[in-house]
Design a protein around this motif. Sequence first.
Motif, PDB file in Angstrom:
ATOM      1  N   HIS A  21     -11.164   5.428   5.966  1.00  0.00           N
ATOM      2  CA  HIS A  21     -10.763   6.820   6.207  1.00  0.00           C
ATOM      3  C   HIS A  21     -10.142   7.448   4.963  1.00  0.00           C
ATOM      4  N   GLN A  22      -9.588   6.618   4.106  1.00  0.00           N
ATOM      5  CA  GLN A  22      -8.902   7.141   2.931  1.00  0.00           C
ATOM      6  C   GLN A  22      -9.856   7.526   1.798  1.00  0.00           C
ATOM      7  N   VAL A  23     -11.066   6.936   1.795  1.00  0.00           N
ATOM      8  CA  VAL A  23     -11.983   7.242   0.688  1.00  0.00           C
ATOM      9  C   VAL A  23     -13.322   7.844   1.116  1.00  0.00           C
ATOM     10  N   HIS A 114     -10.666  -3.400  10.569  1.00  0.00           N
ATOM     11  CA  HIS A 114      -9.856  -2.331  11.170  1.00  0.00           C
ATOM     12  C   HIS A 114      -8.713  -1.986  10.229  1.00  0.00           C
ATOM     13  N   HIS A 115      -8.718  -0.741   9.750  1.00  0.00           N
ATOM     14  CA  HIS A 115      -7.641  -0.293   8.858  1.00  0.00           C
ATOM     15  C   HIS A 115      -7.139   1.052   9.392  1.00  0.00           C
ATOM     16  N   PHE A 116      -6.299   0.989  10.381  1.00  0.00           N
ATOM     17  CA  PHE A 116      -5.582   2.130  10.983  1.00  0.00           C
ATOM     18  C   PHE A 116      -6.429   3.089  11.826  1.00  0.00           C
ATOM     19  N   ILE A 158      -7.652  -7.251  10.685  1.00  0.00           N
ATOM     20  CA  ILE A 158      -6.844  -6.054  10.949  1.00  0.00           C
ATOM     21  C   ILE A 158      -5.870  -5.860   9.801  1.00  0.00           C
ATOM     22  N   ASN A 159      -5.813  -4.630   9.308  1.00  0.00           N
ATOM     23  CA  ASN A 159      -4.853  -4.321   8.253  1.00  0.00           C
ATOM     24  C   ASN A 159      -3.498  -3.924   8.841  1.00  0.00           C
ATOM     25  N   GLU A 160      -2.448  -4.544   8.372  1.00  0.00           N
ATOM     26  CA  GLU A 160      -1.063  -4.165   8.668  1.00  0.00           C
ATOM     27  C   GLU A 160      -0.837  -3.808  10.137  1.00  0.00           C
ATOM     28  N   PRO A 161      -1.061  -4.781  11.034  1.00  0.00           N
ATOM     29  CA  PRO A 161      -0.822  -4.479  12.452  1.00  0.00           C
ATOM     30  C   PRO A 161       0.599  -3.986  12.703  1.00  0.00           C
ATOM     31  N   LEU A 278      -1.503 -10.722   2.022  1.00  0.00           N
ATOM     32  CA  LEU A 278      -0.138 -10.228   1.867  1.00  0.00           C
ATOM     33  C   LEU A 278      -0.162  -8.868   1.160  1.00  0.00           C
ATOM     34  N   ASN A 279       0.342  -7.843   1.830  1.00  0.00           N
ATOM     35  CA  ASN A 279       0.499  -6.540   1.180  1.00  0.00           C
ATOM     36  C   ASN A 279       1.968  -6.404   0.807  1.00  0.00           C
ATOM     37  N   TYR A 280       2.235  -6.336  -0.475  1.00  0.00           N
ATOM     38  CA  TYR A 280       3.637  -6.215  -0.929  1.00  0.00           C
ATOM     39  C   TYR A 280       3.805  -4.962  -1.786  1.00  0.00           C
ATOM     40  N   HIS A 378      -5.261  -4.561  -6.344  1.00  0.00           N
ATOM     41  CA  HIS A 378      -4.359  -3.442  -6.619  1.00  0.00           C
ATOM     42  C   HIS A 378      -4.680  -2.293  -5.658  1.00  0.00           C
ATOM     43  N   TRP A 379      -3.638  -1.705  -5.091  1.00  0.00           N
ATOM     44  CA  TRP A 379      -3.806  -0.486  -4.304  1.00  0.00           C
ATOM     45  C   TRP A 379      -3.435   0.672  -5.203  1.00  0.00           C
ATOM     46  N   SER A 380      -4.408   1.435  -5.701  1.00  0.00           N
ATOM     47  CA  SER A 380      -5.772   1.462  -5.267  1.00  0.00           C
ATOM     48  C   SER A 380      -6.666   1.753  -6.476  1.00  0.00           C
ATOM     49  N   PHE A 385      -6.628   9.447   0.329  1.00  0.00           N
ATOM     50  CA  PHE A 385      -5.885  10.168   1.360  1.00  0.00           C
ATOM     51  C   PHE A 385      -4.799   9.267   1.949  1.00  0.00           C
ATOM     52  N   GLU A 386      -3.541   9.657   1.752  1.00  0.00           N
ATOM     53  CA  GLU A 386      -2.424   8.775   2.092  1.00  0.00           C
ATOM     54  C   GLU A 386      -1.839   9.129   3.478  1.00  0.00           C
ATOM     55  N   TRP A 387      -2.713   9.068   4.495  1.00  0.00           N
ATOM     56  CA  TRP A 387      -2.298   9.177   5.897  1.00  0.00           C
ATOM     57  C   TRP A 387      -1.435  10.412   6.163  1.00  0.00           C
ATOM     58  N   GLU A 388      -0.299  10.265   6.846  1.00  0.00           N
ATOM     59  CA  GLU A 388       0.485  11.447   7.230  1.00  0.00           C
ATOM     60  C   GLU A 388       1.020  12.195   6.007  1.00  0.00           C
ATOM     61  N   ARG A 389       1.060  11.510   4.853  1.00  0.00           N
ATOM     62  CA  ARG A 389       1.572  12.160   3.649  1.00  0.00           C
ATOM     63  C   ARG A 389       0.460  12.828   2.839  1.00  0.00           C
ATOM     64  N   GLY A 390      -0.729  12.828   3.399  1.00  0.00           N
ATOM     65  CA  GLY A 390      -1.863  13.562   2.820  1.00  0.00           C
ATOM     66  C   GLY A 390      -2.144  13.198   1.374  1.00  0.00           C
ATOM     67  N   ARG A 394      -0.151   9.554  -5.101  1.00  0.00           N
ATOM     68  CA  ARG A 394      -1.315   9.190  -5.905  1.00  0.00           C
ATOM     69  C   ARG A 394      -1.236   7.726  -6.327  1.00  0.00           C
ATOM     70  N   PHE A 395      -2.007   6.912  -5.611  1.00  0.00           N
ATOM     71  CA  PHE A 395      -1.931   5.464  -5.825  1.00  0.00           C
ATOM     72  C   PHE A 395      -3.026   4.932  -6.757  1.00  0.00           C
ATOM     73  N   GLY A 396      -3.905   5.797  -7.258  1.00  0.00           N
ATOM     74  CA  GLY A 396      -5.086   5.282  -7.949  1.00  0.00           C
ATOM     75  C   GLY A 396      -4.860   4.868  -9.388  1.00  0.00           C
TER      76      GLY A 396
HETATM   77  O1  IFM Z   1      -2.384   3.610   1.668  1.00  0.00           O
HETATM   78  C1  IFM Z   1      -1.711   2.583   2.322  1.00  0.00           C
HETATM   79  C2  IFM Z   1      -2.697   1.627   2.962  1.00  0.00           C
HETATM   80  O2  IFM Z   1      -3.567   2.270   3.824  1.00  0.00           O
HETATM   81  C3  IFM Z   1      -1.961   0.554   3.732  1.00  0.00           C
HETATM   82  N1  IFM Z   1      -0.950  -0.072   2.924  1.00  0.00           N
HETATM   83  C4  IFM Z   1      -0.037   0.777   2.182  1.00  0.00           C
HETATM   84  C5  IFM Z   1      -0.834   1.796   1.380  1.00  0.00           C
HETATM   85  C6  IFM Z   1       0.119   2.686   0.552  1.00  0.00           C
HETATM   86  O3  IFM Z   1       1.022   3.359   1.369  1.00  0.00           O
END
Ligand code: IFM
Length: 444
Positions: A21-23, A114-116, A158-161, A278-280, A378-380, A385-390, A394-396
Amino acid sequence: MAEATIHFPKGFLWGCATAAHQVEGNNTNNNWYYWEEQGRTRHKAGLACDWWGGRWREDMDRAAETGQNTHRLSIEWSRIQPTPDRWDEDALERYRAMLRGMNERGITPLVTLHHFSDPLWLFEQDSWENETVVPLFEKYVRKAVEALKEYTNLWCTINEPNVYALNGYVAGDFPTGKSGHKGMNLAMRVLVNMLRAHAAAYKAIHEIQREARVGYALHYRPMVAARSWMPLDALMRNIQYKGINMAFPTALRTGVMQSPLGNVRVPEVKGLQDYLGLNYYSVDTVKFDLFNPKELFARRYYPAHADLSATKFIANIPEGLFDSLQWAVKTYPDLPIIITENGVEDPDDRIRPRYLAQHIQQVWRAVNFNWPVKGYYHWSLIDNFEWERGWTQRFGLWGLDVETQARIRRPSVDLYAEICRENGLSSEMVRKYAPEVLEKMFPG
Ligand code: IFM
């Protein structure tokens, strides 16, 4: 200052992570589309990075040309099964083309199922609140894995349940937006159903593909008590730490899901993971706060001196990644670990180079203890698109001009490229891209 190069084991996975959904763009049949239409997000995803329109090709060229050998992407349930009684073979064919394209570029895909995002038809049946979701998810997973197994054997169910359940039912920022006491109960139900669905998917994938490696991605937040002399801070820290982090890991280790509202037996999930994802991102400081009943009388924050990202969403605390890996190894001795996400929001690439270099050095420390860390995502790859924060964060490695779809190469691209190509990190690279931390990283 010492001149040195630190190296990683042969075959180490170096890549980036993204989510459908983000890309992809033009995802109009899922819960997030609904959420955006309701005005519950800062912006709309719109065309996102236009991967559905084919721009994944140019972005995978970028990944390959800069030395990455893997990519973590997710596939969109609502595209593959637009209604409960219909599979969209064209959508599956597009995903097949995407994965084939990655293979052709020497990139191993890690596919998240599944990612959100949930199909609208599932959202209308209360998404993950009902146990009926378990066989539905298994059916979708079977269909997707059958279609894509030719191109990968690396799966993330599943991502980040924990983030899905807590943001969707306690904080109320994600769909369904529920919160309060009722929301807490529902969050627990959602987690139990996600555990059962993970177990069902794990078994199904192994049935279809013997050599599959299946895990899930945990958003792990290390936490410290604000004041060491204050027992209430320690108590709050422990409650928050367990509540946020422990549901999935404990259940997978013991067959019992622990929660602040009581324990639930889920014996069928015990031991069902081939690696820990592991997402850290950062470490929280936790303080007792009588005036914050909404967060159970605790406040989570970053210390005043922290090295903060652009919107203060992330503090650069690299040692927290080492601590997370240590926790992982102690919890599951011998289970391979993949860092499925790590990154920072930073439009100007002011903090990212040092964040990247310092975190990778911590991964290397872990590898040197022979801890079985197999890869880093690396994210990302590109702003998304950063969910509720639109589009506010900028994570790229590459920036994105949302209006024109132009990609903007940030200096971190070149730092990460040098790391991937070298399969290591040198003092020379740090001098070039993040000189401010050179002495700290390579003292002597
Ligand atoms: O963009 C999110 C991702 O979808 C799930 N982990 C955290 C990222 C950065 O907030």
